[in-house]
Design a protein around this motif. Structure first.
Motif, PDB file in Angstrom:
ATOM      1  N   ALA A  14     -14.624  -6.804  -2.650  1.00  0.00           N
ATOM      2  CA  ALA A  14     -13.291  -7.174  -2.178  1.00  0.00           C
ATOM      3  C   ALA A  14     -13.393  -8.217  -1.077  1.00  0.00           C
ATOM      4  O   ALA A  14     -14.418  -8.334  -0.406  1.00  0.00           O
ATOM      5  CB  ALA A  14     -12.560  -5.942  -1.653  1.00  0.00           C
ATOM      6  N   THR A  15     -12.307  -8.958  -0.882  1.00  0.00           N
ATOM      7  CA  THR A  15     -12.221  -9.870   0.243  1.00  0.00           C
ATOM      8  C   THR A  15     -11.575  -9.130   1.398  1.00  0.00           C
ATOM      9  O   THR A  15     -10.761  -8.228   1.204  1.00  0.00           O
ATOM     10  CB  THR A  15     -11.396 -11.133  -0.098  1.00  0.00           C
ATOM     11  OG1 THR A  15     -10.087 -10.734  -0.499  1.00  0.00           O
ATOM     12  CG2 THR A  15     -12.043 -11.925  -1.211  1.00  0.00           C
ATOM     13  N   GLY A  16     -11.946  -9.499   2.600  1.00  0.00           N
ATOM     14  CA  GLY A  16     -11.431  -8.850   3.797  1.00  0.00           C
ATOM     15  C   GLY A  16     -12.515  -8.016   4.451  1.00  0.00           C
ATOM     16  O   GLY A  16     -13.556  -7.736   3.864  1.00  0.00           O
ATOM     17  N   HIS A  17     -12.279  -7.626   5.685  1.00  0.00           N
ATOM     18  CA  HIS A  17     -13.232  -6.806   6.450  1.00  0.00           C
ATOM     19  C   HIS A  17     -12.944  -5.332   6.175  1.00  0.00           C
ATOM     20  O   HIS A  17     -11.830  -4.865   6.375  1.00  0.00           O
ATOM     21  CB  HIS A  17     -13.095  -7.117   7.940  1.00  0.00           C
ATOM     22  CG  HIS A  17     -13.952  -6.268   8.808  1.00  0.00           C
ATOM     23  ND1 HIS A  17     -15.324  -6.243   8.719  1.00  0.00           N
ATOM     24  CD2 HIS A  17     -13.619  -5.395   9.783  1.00  0.00           C
ATOM     25  CE1 HIS A  17     -15.786  -5.403   9.613  1.00  0.00           C
ATOM     26  NE2 HIS A  17     -14.786  -4.864  10.277  1.00  0.00           N
ATOM     27  N   ALA A  18     -13.936  -4.590   5.697  1.00  0.00           N
ATOM     28  CA  ALA A  18     -13.766  -3.197   5.323  1.00  0.00           C
ATOM     29  C   ALA A  18     -14.188  -2.262   6.456  1.00  0.00           C
ATOM     30  O   ALA A  18     -15.258  -2.436   7.037  1.00  0.00           O
ATOM     31  CB  ALA A  18     -14.577  -2.891   4.069  1.00  0.00           C
ATOM     32  N   THR A  19     -13.338  -1.304   6.751  1.00  0.00           N
ATOM     33  CA  THR A  19     -13.645  -0.237   7.710  1.00  0.00           C
ATOM     34  C   THR A  19     -13.300   1.091   7.040  1.00  0.00           C
ATOM     35  O   THR A  19     -12.706   1.117   5.959  1.00  0.00           O
ATOM     36  CB  THR A  19     -12.820  -0.377   9.005  1.00  0.00           C
ATOM     37  OG1 THR A  19     -11.440  -0.182   8.693  1.00  0.00           O
ATOM     38  CG2 THR A  19     -13.018  -1.752   9.643  1.00  0.00           C
ATOM     39  N   ALA A  20     -13.604   2.193   7.714  1.00  0.00           N
ATOM     40  CA  ALA A  20     -13.269   3.504   7.152  1.00  0.00           C
ATOM     41  C   ALA A  20     -11.763   3.638   6.935  1.00  0.00           C
ATOM     42  O   ALA A  20     -11.311   4.304   6.011  1.00  0.00           O
ATOM     43  CB  ALA A  20     -13.778   4.601   8.075  1.00  0.00           C
ATOM     44  N   ALA A  21     -10.970   2.961   7.756  1.00  0.00           N
ATOM     45  CA  ALA A  21      -9.518   3.035   7.642  1.00  0.00           C
ATOM     46  C   ALA A  21      -8.955   2.168   6.507  1.00  0.00           C
ATOM     47  O   ALA A  21      -7.761   2.180   6.236  1.00  0.00           O
ATOM     48  CB  ALA A  21      -8.859   2.624   8.961  1.00  0.00           C
ATOM     49  N   SER A  22      -9.818   1.432   5.827  1.00  0.00           N
ATOM     50  CA  SER A  22      -9.372   0.531   4.749  1.00  0.00           C
ATOM     51  C   SER A  22      -9.058   1.250   3.445  1.00  0.00           C
ATOM     52  O   SER A  22      -8.554   0.643   2.525  1.00  0.00           O
ATOM     53  CB  SER A  22     -10.452  -0.521   4.463  1.00  0.00           C
ATOM     54  OG  SER A  22     -10.706  -1.319   5.588  1.00  0.00           O
ATOM     55  N   PHE A  23      -9.364   2.556   3.354  1.00  0.00           N
ATOM     56  CA  PHE A  23      -9.257   3.265   2.094  1.00  0.00           C
ATOM     57  C   PHE A  23      -8.357   4.498   2.241  1.00  0.00           C
ATOM     58  O   PHE A  23      -8.757   5.493   2.833  1.00  0.00           O
ATOM     59  CB  PHE A  23     -10.639   3.686   1.597  1.00  0.00           C
ATOM     60  CG  PHE A  23     -11.638   2.561   1.676  1.00  0.00           C
ATOM     61  CD1 PHE A  23     -11.596   1.514   0.773  1.00  0.00           C
ATOM     62  CD2 PHE A  23     -12.593   2.526   2.679  1.00  0.00           C
ATOM     63  CE1 PHE A  23     -12.492   0.462   0.859  1.00  0.00           C
ATOM     64  CE2 PHE A  23     -13.492   1.491   2.774  1.00  0.00           C
ATOM     65  CZ  PHE A  23     -13.441   0.451   1.858  1.00  0.00           C
ATOM     66  N   ASP A  24      -7.167   4.422   1.680  1.00  0.00           N
ATOM     67  CA  ASP A  24      -6.233   5.542   1.681  1.00  0.00           C
ATOM     68  C   ASP A  24      -6.035   5.945   0.218  1.00  0.00           C
ATOM     69  O   ASP A  24      -5.257   5.326  -0.511  1.00  0.00           O
ATOM     70  CB  ASP A  24      -4.907   5.142   2.334  1.00  0.00           C
ATOM     71  CG  ASP A  24      -3.902   6.259   2.380  1.00  0.00           C
ATOM     72  OD1 ASP A  24      -4.280   7.428   2.133  1.00  0.00           O
ATOM     73  OD2 ASP A  24      -2.722   5.968   2.645  1.00  0.00           O
ATOM     74  N   TRP A  25      -6.766   6.981  -0.216  1.00  0.00           N
ATOM     75  CA  TRP A  25      -6.719   7.419  -1.616  1.00  0.00           C
ATOM     76  C   TRP A  25      -5.579   8.399  -1.813  1.00  0.00           C
ATOM     77  O   TRP A  25      -5.427   9.345  -1.050  1.00  0.00           O
ATOM     78  CB  TRP A  25      -8.032   8.089  -2.010  1.00  0.00           C
ATOM     79  CG  TRP A  25      -9.173   7.107  -2.057  1.00  0.00           C
ATOM     80  CD1 TRP A  25     -10.164   6.966  -1.132  1.00  0.00           C
ATOM     81  CD2 TRP A  25      -9.420   6.145  -3.062  1.00  0.00           C
ATOM     82  NE1 TRP A  25     -11.017   5.959  -1.499  1.00  0.00           N
ATOM     83  CE2 TRP A  25     -10.587   5.431  -2.694  1.00  0.00           C
ATOM     84  CE3 TRP A  25      -8.778   5.779  -4.244  1.00  0.00           C
ATOM     85  CZ2 TRP A  25     -11.119   4.411  -3.451  1.00  0.00           C
ATOM     86  CZ3 TRP A  25      -9.316   4.759  -5.014  1.00  0.00           C
ATOM     87  CH2 TRP A  25     -10.476   4.077  -4.609  1.00  0.00           C
ATOM     88  N   VAL A  26      -4.775   8.159  -2.839  1.00  0.00           N
ATOM     89  CA  VAL A  26      -3.709   9.068  -3.239  1.00  0.00           C
ATOM     90  C   VAL A  26      -4.127   9.669  -4.566  1.00  0.00           C
ATOM     91  O   VAL A  26      -4.229   8.969  -5.572  1.00  0.00           O
ATOM     92  CB  VAL A  26      -2.359   8.332  -3.370  1.00  0.00           C
ATOM     93  CG1 VAL A  26      -1.266   9.303  -3.788  1.00  0.00           C
ATOM     94  CG2 VAL A  26      -2.002   7.623  -2.066  1.00  0.00           C
ATOM     95  N   ILE A  27      -4.395  10.992  -4.547  1.00  0.00           N
ATOM     96  CA  ILE A  27      -4.945  11.648  -5.742  1.00  0.00           C
ATOM     97  C   ILE A  27      -3.937  12.644  -6.275  1.00  0.00           C
ATOM     98  O   ILE A  27      -3.278  13.327  -5.557  1.00  0.00           O
ATOM     99  CB  ILE A  27      -6.278  12.343  -5.395  1.00  0.00           C
ATOM    100  CG1 ILE A  27      -7.275  11.277  -4.939  1.00  0.00           C
ATOM    101  CG2 ILE A  27      -6.798  13.115  -6.570  1.00  0.00           C
ATOM    102  CD1 ILE A  27      -8.602  11.799  -4.488  1.00  0.00           C
TER     103      ILE A  27
END
Length: 172
Positions: A159-172
């Motif tokens: 992916a483009t952009g800077h990834a941090t732990a807060a970059s991923f909000d999974w809706v399951i």
């Protein structure tokens, strides 16, 4: 550049600095001019830098071992997603996601939603079903659609952009 008497060719070393951006092939020209005591038959040459950044090798990951925080209902599947940033270079990243069935029943044809500020440019072991600003719907690939209880599959993306732990909000 100096040619010895009778010499008709020269090799010019060119340093190409690699990047991880998938982009079209790039060209540049090398031109000779103002010869001294010589004639130029072909004074220019064109070189092509072939893009080799389109394919990313999927990383090997270990499925998460942390049990779910809530007990699943008897006879149901419960997915837990854990994303790891494998590589981040500031303007882009490679990630790996382990998707574990923490429930007591098998699951077929999983679909999950990801809310992220990143722009996915390449995905493996899954497919993007839809994409709106900041949100992706991701579906299983044909070979990893089935997850037994306690088992995990993995997929990843670039992916483009800077990834941090807060970059991923999974809706399951």
């Amino acid at each position: 550049m100096t040619f010895a008497p009778g010499e008709t060719t020269k090799t010019v070393p060119v340093v190409v600095r690699g990047d991880a951006a998938a982009e079209p092939n790039e060209t540049f020209q090398f031109a000779l001019s103002a010869p001294h005591n010589a004639d130029l038959a072909h004074g220019t040459a064109t070189a092509t830098i072939v893009n080799d950044d389109a394919v990313v090798t999927p990383p090997v990951i270990t499925p998460p071992t942390t049990p779910p925080t809530t007990s699943p209902a008897t006879g149901s599947a419960q997915l837990v997603a854990k994303t790891t940033v494998v590589d981040d270079w500031g303007t882009g990243a490679v990630t790996s996601t382990a998707l574990k069935n923490a429930g007591s029943a098998a699951l077929d044809d999983w679909t999950i939603k990801l809310k992220t500020p990143l722009e996915i440019t390449n995905i493996w072991n899954a497919e993007i079903v839809s994409h709106t600003t900041g949100e992706y719907v991701i579906h299983s690939a044909s070979w990893n659609h089935h997850i037994d209880p306690g088992q995990a599959i993995s997929f990843g993306f670039q992916a483009t952009g800077h990834a941090t732990a807060a970059s991923f909000d999974w809706v399951i």
